[in-house]
Design a protein around this motif. Sequence first.
Motif, PDB file in Angstrom:
ATOM      1  N   UNK A  27       6.870  -4.195  -8.072  1.00  0.00           N
ATOM      2  CA  UNK A  27       5.633  -3.729  -7.432  1.00  0.00           C
ATOM      3  C   UNK A  27       5.402  -2.262  -7.764  1.00  0.00           C
ATOM      4  N   UNK A  28       6.461  -1.444  -7.635  1.00  0.00           N
ATOM      5  CA  UNK A  28       6.311  -0.007  -7.911  1.00  0.00           C
ATOM      6  C   UNK A  28       5.997   0.238  -9.388  1.00  0.00           C
ATOM      7  N   UNK A  29       6.604  -0.581 -10.264  1.00  0.00           N
ATOM      8  CA  UNK A  29       6.384  -0.422 -11.704  1.00  0.00           C
ATOM      9  C   UNK A  29       5.058  -1.046 -12.139  1.00  0.00           C
ATOM     10  N   UNK A  30       4.476  -1.839 -11.255  1.00  0.00           N
ATOM     11  CA  UNK A  30       3.254  -2.581 -11.569  1.00  0.00           C
ATOM     12  C   UNK A  30       3.436  -3.389 -12.859  1.00  0.00           C
TER      13      UNK A  30
ATOM     14  N   UNK B 139       1.528   6.143 -11.499  1.00  0.00           N
ATOM     15  CA  UNK B 139       1.460   6.855 -10.210  1.00  0.00           C
ATOM     16  C   UNK B 139       1.579   5.863  -9.057  1.00  0.00           C
ATOM     17  N   UNK B 140       2.116   6.344  -7.955  1.00  0.00           N
ATOM     18  CA  UNK B 140       2.250   5.502  -6.759  1.00  0.00           C
ATOM     19  C   UNK B 140       0.876   5.026  -6.307  1.00  0.00           C
TER      20      UNK B 140
ATOM     21  N   UNK C 108       1.280  -0.948  -2.738  1.00  0.00           N
ATOM     22  CA  UNK C 108       2.532  -0.934  -1.968  1.00  0.00           C
ATOM     23  C   UNK C 108       2.320  -1.540  -0.578  1.00  0.00           C
ATOM     24  N   UNK C 109       1.244  -1.148   0.073  1.00  0.00           N
ATOM     25  CA  UNK C 109       0.992  -1.629   1.435  1.00  0.00           C
ATOM     26  C   UNK C 109       0.647  -3.104   1.438  1.00  0.00           C
TER      27      UNK C 109
END
Length: 144
Positions: free
Chosen positions: A50-53, A131-132, A137-138
């Motif tokens: 998820x963070x790395x998309x 970028x985050x 994320x949510x």
Amino acid sequence: MSSTVSQLPPGKAPQLRVMPMPSDANVYGDVFGGWIMAQVDIAGSLPATRRANGRVATIAVNSFLFKNPVFVGDLLSFYADIVKVGNTSITVNVEVYAERNRLQTEIVKVTEATLTYVATDENRKPRPLPPLDPVREAGASPAI
Ligand SMILES: CC(=O)SCCNC(=O)CCNC(=O)[C@H](O)C(C)(C)COP(=O)(O)OP(=O)(O)OC[C@H]1O[C@@H](n2cnc3c(N)ncnc32)[C@H](O)[C@@H]1OP(=O)(O)O
């Protein structure tokens, strides 16, 4: 220190819940450590992906503690939190709780591990993290 707790971590959603079957046991009848490691790798890869998309690969298992045995029929909950982010890497802490004798609500922390994943491109080479994105994320971690 006892690993028995009164409840699962409050306010957090597990990344994964799974019940080991007899086919996941070792020759002594308890659950095979390699099976647990595979589930931990899957659980840790979810917030990393998820963070790395996108695609990630596991580069390191930094630590792995089998604190208590896992039994066939335990209901396992895997909690995974990102603890460090680098240029291409994401380090995730995974905690595993077993609900034993579920009618008696006995909950035991059985495993704790830290793994590092690397975001990779289509050629399987490291790729800088995007970028985050708070929305992404949510959206993937529903409130409970
Ligand atoms: C989908 C799966 O999980 S498959 C499971 C098995 N895993 C694999 O098959 C992966 C095999 N490994 C690889 O393909 C490669 O090592 C890759 C693509 C993951 C990384 O490529 P490398 O050239 O080795 O990575 P590189 O040296 O550039 O380091 C990449 C990142 O990993 C970090 N890293 C490297 N070694 C370690 C280590 N031992 N522990 C923790 N982090 C490490 C680096 O610090 C760097 O992070 P940063 O960019 O945030 O600073």
